[in-house]
Design a protein around this motif. Structure first.
Motif, PDB file in Angstrom:
ATOM      1  N   THR A  44       0.826  -1.107  -0.050  1.00  0.00           N
ATOM      2  CA  THR A  44      -0.010  -0.143  -0.082  1.00  0.00           C
ATOM      3  C   THR A  44       0.850   1.164  -0.091  1.00  0.00           C
ATOM      4  OG1 THR A  44      -0.170  -0.088   2.507  1.00  0.00           O
ATOM      5  CG2 THR A  44      -1.723  -1.328   1.388  1.00  0.00           C
ATOM      6  N   ILE A  45       0.157   2.539  -0.251  1.00  0.00           N
ATOM      7  CA  ILE A  45       1.048   3.750  -0.175  1.00  0.00           C
ATOM      8  C   ILE A  45       1.519   3.739   1.126  1.00  0.00           C
ATOM      9  CG2 ILE A  45       0.934   6.323  -0.373  1.00  0.00           C
ATOM     10  CD1 ILE A  45      -1.864   5.844  -2.274  1.00  0.00           C
ATOM     11  N   ARG A  46       1.137   3.552   2.284  1.00  0.00           N
ATOM     12  CA  ARG A  46       1.487   3.755   3.594  1.00  0.00           C
ATOM     13  C   ARG A  46       2.859   2.846   3.669  1.00  0.00           C
ATOM     14  NH1 ARG A  46      -0.543   5.683   8.011  1.00  0.00           N
ATOM     15  NH2 ARG A  46      -2.608   5.979   7.253  1.00  0.00           N
ATOM     16  N   ASP A  47       2.721   1.659   3.193  1.00  0.00           N
ATOM     17  CA  ASP A  47       3.987   0.779   3.452  1.00  0.00           C
ATOM     18  C   ASP A  47       5.280   1.358   2.622  1.00  0.00           C
ATOM     19  OD1 ASP A  47       2.606  -1.404   4.675  1.00  0.00           O
ATOM     20  OD2 ASP A  47       2.179  -2.414   2.620  1.00  0.00           O
ATOM     21  N   LEU A  48       5.024   2.108   1.544  1.00  0.00           N
ATOM     22  CA  LEU A  48       5.968   2.592   0.680  1.00  0.00           C
ATOM     23  C   LEU A  48       6.670   4.028   1.490  1.00  0.00           C
ATOM     24  CD1 LEU A  48       4.853   2.312  -2.860  1.00  0.00           C
ATOM     25  CD2 LEU A  48       6.529   0.873  -1.740  1.00  0.00           C
ATOM     26  N   ASP A  52       9.360  -0.610   8.744  1.00  0.00           N
ATOM     27  CA  ASP A  52       8.741  -1.810   9.456  1.00  0.00           C
ATOM     28  C   ASP A  52       8.118  -1.156  10.639  1.00  0.00           C
ATOM     29  OD1 ASP A  52       9.009  -3.537   7.406  1.00  0.00           O
ATOM     30  OD2 ASP A  52      10.658  -4.540   8.077  1.00  0.00           O
ATOM     31  N   ASN A  53       8.728  -0.299  11.432  1.00  0.00           N
ATOM     32  CA  ASN A  53       8.224   0.136  12.700  1.00  0.00           C
ATOM     33  C   ASN A  53       7.330   0.983  12.843  1.00  0.00           C
ATOM     34  OD1 ASN A  53      10.242  -1.543  14.165  1.00  0.00           O
ATOM     35  ND2 ASN A  53      11.802   0.105  13.793  1.00  0.00           N
ATOM     36  N   GLY A  54       6.736   1.129  11.497  1.00  0.00           N
ATOM     37  CA  GLY A  54       5.495   2.187  11.387  1.00  0.00           C
ATOM     38  C   GLY A  54       6.137   3.719  11.580  1.00  0.00           C
ATOM     39  N   ASN A  55       7.444   4.067  11.388  1.00  0.00           N
ATOM     40  CA  ASN A  55       8.001   5.414  11.598  1.00  0.00           C
ATOM     41  C   ASN A  55       7.862   5.797  10.116  1.00  0.00           C
ATOM     42  OD1 ASN A  55       8.459   5.406  14.162  1.00  0.00           O
ATOM     43  ND2 ASN A  55      10.256   4.137  13.846  1.00  0.00           N
ATOM     44  N   TYR A  56       7.350   7.094   9.687  1.00  0.00           N
ATOM     45  CA  TYR A  56       7.549   7.527   8.308  1.00  0.00           C
ATOM     46  C   TYR A  56       9.043   7.718   7.967  1.00  0.00           C
ATOM     47  CZ  TYR A  56       2.461   8.419   9.258  1.00  0.00           C
ATOM     48  OH  TYR A  56       1.327   8.061   9.381  1.00  0.00           O
ATOM     49  N   ASN A  57       9.064   7.562   6.434  1.00  0.00           N
ATOM     50  CA  ASN A  57      10.310   7.298   5.961  1.00  0.00           C
ATOM     51  C   ASN A  57      10.740   9.010   5.230  1.00  0.00           C
ATOM     52  OD1 ASN A  57       9.194   7.329   3.440  1.00  0.00           O
ATOM     53  ND2 ASN A  57       9.515   4.899   3.264  1.00  0.00           N
TER      54      ASN A  57
ATOM     55  N   LEU B  49      14.563 -12.639   8.757  1.00  0.00           N
ATOM     56  CA  LEU B  49      15.241 -11.690   9.465  1.00  0.00           C
ATOM     57  C   LEU B  49      16.276 -10.940   8.663  1.00  0.00           C
ATOM     58  CD1 LEU B  49      16.184 -14.198  12.513  1.00  0.00           C
ATOM     59  CD2 LEU B  49      15.144 -12.217  12.824  1.00  0.00           C
ATOM     60  N   PHE B  50      16.875 -11.787   7.730  1.00  0.00           N
ATOM     61  CA  PHE B  50      17.775 -11.211   6.612  1.00  0.00           C
ATOM     62  C   PHE B  50      17.295  -9.934   5.766  1.00  0.00           C
ATOM     63  CE2 PHE B  50      19.525 -10.894   2.094  1.00  0.00           C
ATOM     64  CZ  PHE B  50      20.688 -10.532   2.605  1.00  0.00           C
ATOM     65  N   ILE B  51      15.726 -10.242   5.375  1.00  0.00           N
ATOM     66  CA  ILE B  51      15.293  -9.084   4.655  1.00  0.00           C
ATOM     67  C   ILE B  51      14.990  -8.025   5.495  1.00  0.00           C
ATOM     68  CG2 ILE B  51      13.176  -8.566   3.319  1.00  0.00           C
ATOM     69  CD1 ILE B  51      15.120 -10.377   1.687  1.00  0.00           C
ATOM     70  N   SER B  52      14.398  -8.338   6.851  1.00  0.00           N
ATOM     71  CA  SER B  52      13.919  -7.423   7.904  1.00  0.00           C
ATOM     72  C   SER B  52      15.117  -6.307   8.161  1.00  0.00           C
ATOM     73  CB  SER B  52      13.571  -7.793   9.258  1.00  0.00           C
ATOM     74  OG  SER B  52      12.448  -8.931   8.742  1.00  0.00           O
ATOM     75  N   PHE B  53      16.363  -6.987   8.175  1.00  0.00           N
ATOM     76  CA  PHE B  53      17.599  -6.188   8.598  1.00  0.00           C
ATOM     77  C   PHE B  53      18.041  -5.415   7.336  1.00  0.00           C
ATOM     78  CE2 PHE B  53      18.305  -9.046  12.257  1.00  0.00           C
ATOM     79  CZ  PHE B  53      17.930  -8.239  13.119  1.00  0.00           C
ATOM     80  N   ASN B  56      15.138  -1.230   5.206  1.00  0.00           N
ATOM     81  CA  ASN B  56      14.557  -0.410   6.221  1.00  0.00           C
ATOM     82  C   ASN B  56      13.804   0.552   5.828  1.00  0.00           C
ATOM     83  OD1 ASN B  56      15.783  -1.924   8.414  1.00  0.00           O
ATOM     84  ND2 ASN B  56      18.058  -1.013   7.644  1.00  0.00           N
ATOM     85  N   SER B  57      13.946   1.115   4.775  1.00  0.00           N
ATOM     86  CA  SER B  57      13.345   2.181   4.150  1.00  0.00           C
ATOM     87  C   SER B  57      12.005   2.241   4.023  1.00  0.00           C
ATOM     88  CB  SER B  57      13.953   2.709   3.103  1.00  0.00           C
ATOM     89  OG  SER B  57      13.913   1.643   1.846  1.00  0.00           O
ATOM     90  N   ILE B  58      11.514   1.131   3.630  1.00  0.00           N
ATOM     91  CA  ILE B  58       9.870   0.905   3.510  1.00  0.00           C
ATOM     92  C   ILE B  58       9.378  -0.290   4.228  1.00  0.00           C
ATOM     93  CG2 ILE B  58       9.621   1.788   1.205  1.00  0.00           C
ATOM     94  CD1 ILE B  58       9.439  -1.004   0.111  1.00  0.00           C
ATOM     95  N   ASN B  59       8.265  -0.378   4.686  1.00  0.00           N
ATOM     96  CA  ASN B  59       7.227  -1.270   5.328  1.00  0.00           C
ATOM     97  C   ASN B  59       7.177  -2.444   4.423  1.00  0.00           C
ATOM     98  OD1 ASN B  59       5.888  -2.820   6.824  1.00  0.00           O
ATOM     99  ND2 ASN B  59       4.759  -1.368   7.595  1.00  0.00           N
ATOM    100  N   ILE B  60       7.933  -3.804   4.674  1.00  0.00           N
ATOM    101  CA  ILE B  60       7.737  -4.896   3.729  1.00  0.00           C
ATOM    102  C   ILE B  60       7.217  -6.030   4.535  1.00  0.00           C
ATOM    103  CG2 ILE B  60       9.205  -4.252   1.658  1.00  0.00           C
ATOM    104  CD1 ILE B  60      11.314  -5.974   3.070  1.00  0.00           C
ATOM    105  N   SER B  61       6.834  -5.907   5.755  1.00  0.00           N
ATOM    106  CA  SER B  61       6.464  -6.838   6.561  1.00  0.00           C
ATOM    107  C   SER B  61       5.264  -7.912   5.985  1.00  0.00           C
ATOM    108  CB  SER B  61       5.887  -6.287   8.147  1.00  0.00           C
ATOM    109  OG  SER B  61       4.870  -5.416   7.897  1.00  0.00           O
ATOM    110  N   GLY B  62       4.349  -7.187   5.275  1.00  0.00           N
ATOM    111  CA  GLY B  62       3.346  -7.787   4.575  1.00  0.00           C
ATOM    112  C   GLY B  62       3.627  -8.817   3.410  1.00  0.00           C
ATOM    113  N   VAL B  63       4.859  -8.240   2.924  1.00  0.00           N
ATOM    114  CA  VAL B  63       5.278  -9.023   1.724  1.00  0.00           C
ATOM    115  C   VAL B  63       6.130 -10.140   2.328  1.00  0.00           C
ATOM    116  CG1 VAL B  63       6.917  -9.181  -0.053  1.00  0.00           C
ATOM    117  CG2 VAL B  63       5.638  -7.353   0.048  1.00  0.00           C
TER     118      VAL B  63
END
Lengths: 158, 96
Positions: A44-48, A52-57, B49-53, B56-63
């Motif tokens: 989603t846009i929010r993911d981009l 992972d910690n929910g902090n904005y990039n 773990l490898f991908i998580s580390f 860091n720039s975008i949230n890829i936990s769903g993927v």
């Protein structure tokens, strides 16, 4: 005695091959068309715009500053189902283009998609709509290049 | 993939040929499948773990969760195969 050694070697081989087979099955499943589609559909846009910690990039703050809007306005844009659906179309096309070849979406197509989305979404108020459309028009000629600069590779490197 | 599958079948046939107590092969298969399933699960965890580390720039936990789920499903299949082997071993041992 000899037989026991052969059996032990066979068991070790079986463990190794089974593990490789299982891992390979995961890779095949993930890089298949269906797997890629599933992955694209979760982004989603929010993911981009957050980590992972929910902090904005940084991209979040770049967009926010460029549009000169508040966090609440950014929330409205990030939650827009229209914009999120369009993101899926764009990402799907980027992946298809990079991995399977095909046509890029043009600058005009992507820009028009953004304009249509913000106009269709009732949760976005008029002033915010105008800001998005105005800023979008400034970067209109670079949208496609920016989007297709995303690095996409298959795990097997092809 | 087909090659690996054939290789697994060939090794299992060889195990049956080399082992005197044929029923014992089922017990060994149980151990083999459980170890392989555990390895696959560990690979999934390491991947996560490898991908998580790394990213860091975008949230890829769903993927990551989608891919990790695939590892878990495959490892469960191996566990089930192992349990079936053990049940076979247990029933055959009991009937003798």
């Amino acid at each position: 005695m000899k037989k026991n050694i052969v059996i032990s070697i066979l068991l070790i081989l079986l463990i190794c091959i089974s593990t490789i087979m299982g891992t390979y099955a995961v890779i095949i499943n993930v890089v298949s068309e269906n797997g890629v589609d599933r992955i694209v559909n979760t982004i989603t846009i929010r993911d981009l715009l957050s980590d992972d910690n929910g902090n904005y990039n940084n991209t979040y703050y770049d967009v926010k500053n460029e549009l000169n809007v508040s966090d609440d306005d950014m929330d409205i844009l990030m939650n827009s189902s229209y914009l999120n659906d369009s993101l899926k179309i764009v990402l799907d096309n980027v992946v298809s283009y990079k991995l399977r070849g095909g046509n890029k979406l043009s600058n005009d197509y992507i820009y028009d998609m953004i304009v249509n989305d913000v106009n269709s979404d009732d949760s976005i108020y008029d002033e915010l709509k105008n800001k998005v459309i105005d800023k979008g028009s400034i970067y209109r000629d670079d949208i496609s290049d920016y989007v297709y600069d995303i690095d996409v590779n298959l795990i097997n490197g092809s | 993939m087909l090659f690996l599958f054939i290789l697994v079948v060939v090794i299992i046939i060889l195990l049956f040929l080399f082992e005197k107590d044929k029923i014992n092969v089922l017990k060994k298969l149980f151990i083999t499948f459980i170890i392989s399933g555990s390895f696959i699960f560990i690979f999934g965890l390491l991947f996560k773990l490898f991908i998580s580390f790394s990213v860091n720039s975008i949230n890829i936990s769903g993927v990551i969760n989608i891919i990790f789920r695939e590892f878990v499903i495959i490892s469960i299949i191996f566990y089930v195969c192992g349990i079936i082997s053990y049940i076979g071993y247990f029933l055959m041992k009991k009937s003798i």
